[in-house]
Design an enzyme around this catalytic site. Structure first.
Site, mmCIF file in Angstrom:
data_model
loop_
_atom_site.group_PDB
_atom_site.id
_atom_site.type_symbol
_atom_site.label_atom_id
_atom_site.label_comp_id
_atom_site.label_asym_id
_atom_site.label_seq_id
_atom_site.Cartn_x
_atom_site.Cartn_y
_atom_site.Cartn_z
ATOM 1 N N SER A 207 0.839 -1.201 0.000
ATOM 2 C CA SER A 207 0.000 0.000 0.000
ATOM 3 C C SER A 207 0.878 1.258 0.000
ATOM 4 O O SER A 207 1.723 1.409 -0.873
ATOM 5 C CB SER A 207 -0.955 -0.043 1.194
ATOM 6 O OG SER A 207 -1.951 0.937 1.092
ATOM 7 N N ASP A 361 -9.352 -3.896 -6.435
ATOM 8 C CA ASP A 361 -8.635 -2.853 -5.706
ATOM 9 C C ASP A 361 -8.613 -1.598 -6.567
ATOM 10 O O ASP A 361 -8.290 -1.656 -7.755
ATOM 11 C CB ASP A 361 -7.202 -3.332 -5.427
ATOM 12 C CG ASP A 361 -6.357 -2.308 -4.670
ATOM 13 O OD1 ASP A 361 -6.917 -1.312 -4.178
ATOM 14 O OD2 ASP A 361 -5.132 -2.527 -4.568
ATOM 15 N N HIS A 391 -7.684 -4.868 -1.621
ATOM 16 C CA HIS A 391 -6.656 -4.127 -0.893
ATOM 17 C C HIS A 391 -6.621 -4.562 0.572
ATOM 18 O O HIS A 391 -7.629 -4.508 1.267
ATOM 19 C CB HIS A 391 -6.920 -2.626 -0.985
ATOM 20 C CG HIS A 391 -5.722 -1.805 -0.674
ATOM 21 N ND1 HIS A 391 -4.783 -1.474 -1.621
ATOM 22 C CD2 HIS A 391 -5.283 -1.255 0.488
ATOM 23 C CE1 HIS A 391 -3.820 -0.756 -1.065
ATOM 24 N NE2 HIS A 391 -4.101 -0.604 0.211
#
Length: 422
Positions: A207, A361, A391
């Protein structure tokens, strides 16, 4: 407690009346707390039918939204700040004692790090992995990512360094990136002290940690005083703030855990900017025409393969540019925030790359665009695309059991497979 009242405490007794009163107050307070939590973070989930574990993801989404809402409520009533509560919640359940690793807390250039060294390592030099955790630059910690780092160290027989970089809002941009860079440089210079071959150092992150990974790798390409990085591992990274209307943003805007609006909420809070700017940024009003033309070479839905548009895509509508908005959010175009916008001369020098993307995502297309740029410049890319991924699935996988999703387990295995080849 209710069963105890029914079976043990006599009806009509003073003890029972008092206990019923306190039970009523407790339940009323709990109900109010739940209601307040959902009021402050109304769950907006759009879980696609293509997911085989839809109900499990829905449940995770509701727990996440309740936690976020509870954090806002507790700050509202003056009990604890939202940031502090969420950081504590993210720490999770601490793992059991580790039998297979030596674990030590140190500081690299005043940056806290935790080193994981396999006990069974040979006397030869190992590979090293520098890990940057996710959390939007405001959350996450060494403790929160303890399980993931242990997993990588054990399964790949690598020396893992987890970087505890400073977090916003206490430490504004670019403190987080500076810590990541400083810790990496220090480790590269002292790798042999930890039994690591300096030519086998890999940087990795998930991320926003993936954003830092890409930015650190780019920053190091022109350093002649350091060995070259062996590879970079980017796990569903955020790589650009130019186009929030790419196919993945349209298709997955409501898919847990990273809703489209959450990206800008976290990013604007990281920059200490007003959240009222979100709508105009989503429309693209923050980009001058000259930069728009420049960035189109790298950030365009035209470069997303057709197969990723099948779930729906509508071309972006053009909106007027706002110079005031651009001035306020100009740092978003810095390569620390948007590594996808780096110049070709930098991209061409990057190391071999492992890139993980998830179908469900919003950041999927960031990864696809970066993959194209790297491959266009001859960089070897190992791409892992999780068809049922979303995610955060890799982070959840490290907890195992009912918390893990099949997509996350697969992603962890593929990441380790790549590491073992380095």
């Amino acid at each position: 407690m209710v069963l105890y009242l029914q079976l043990v405490v006599p009806r009509g007794s003073r003890q029972r009346r008092v206990m019923e009163l306190f039970l009523g107050i407790f339940l009323a307070g709990l109900t109010s707390l739940v209601a307040a939590a959902f009021y402050y973070e109304h769950p907006k989930a759009e879980v696609p039918h293509g997911l085989s574990q839809r109900q499990k993801l829905y449940f995770f989404h509701y727990i996440l939204n309740f936690t976020l809402g509870l954090a806002k409520f507790l700050e509202k009533v003056g009990i604890i700040s939202e940031v502090s509560f969420l950081r504590t919640a993210m720490e999770g359940i601490p793992p059991l004692r580790e039998k297979h690793l030596f674990i030590k807390d140190l500081s690299f250039e005043r940056v806290p790090v935790r080193i994981y060294q396999p006990k069974a390592s040979t006397t030869g030099q190992s590979r090293g992995l520098v890990f940057f955790h996710g959390g939007g630059g405001q959350f996450g910690s060494i403790r929160a990512y303890e399980r993931m780092c242990r997993y990588f160290a054990r399964k790949s027989n690598s020396v893992v360094v987890c970087v505890g970089y400073r977090l916003a809002p206490e430490h504004p941009y670019p403190a987080s990136f500076e810590d990541c860079l400083s810790a990496t440089v220090h480790f590269m210079k002292t790798a042999q002290d930890y039994g690591v071959d300096p030519s086998r150092i890999v940087v990795c992150g998930d991320s926003s940690g993936g954003t830092f990974t890409a930015a650190v790798a780019q920053e190091l390409v022109n350093r002649r005083d350091l060995p070259k990085l062996r590879a970079q591992i980017l796990i569903y990274p955020l790589l650009q703030y130019v186009d929030f209307d790419l196919p993945s943003y349209q298709q997955n805007k409501g898919v847990p855990a990273l809703l489209k609006e959450r990206i800008l909420v976290l990013s604007l809070k990281y920059l200490n900017k007003d959240l009222s700017l979100m709508e105009a940024i989503f429309k693209g009003c923050h980009i001058p025409e000259d930069l728009q033309l420049k960035y189109q070479k790298w950030v365009s839905p035209d470069y997303i393969p057709h197969e990723f548009k099948k779930r729906g895509y509508k071309p972006r509508t053009t909106h007027p540019f706002s110079k005031e908005l651009y001035t306020l959010v100009k740092p978003l175009f810095d390569t620390v925030f948007s590594p996808l916008l780096a110049e070709d001369s930098v991209i061409a020098q990057l190391p071999e790359t492992f890139l993980l993307t998830c179908e469900f995502d919003v950041l999927r297309d960031d990864g696809l665009l970066y993959k194209k740029r790297l491959e266009d410049h001859g960089i070897k890319v190992t791409w892992c695309h999780l068809q049922e991924g979303f995610h955060g699935t890799i982070f959840l996988a490290t907890y195992g059991g009912v918390i893990a999703f099949r997509s996350g387990n697969k992603g962890l295995e593929k990441t380790v497979d790549f590491l073992r080849l380095m």
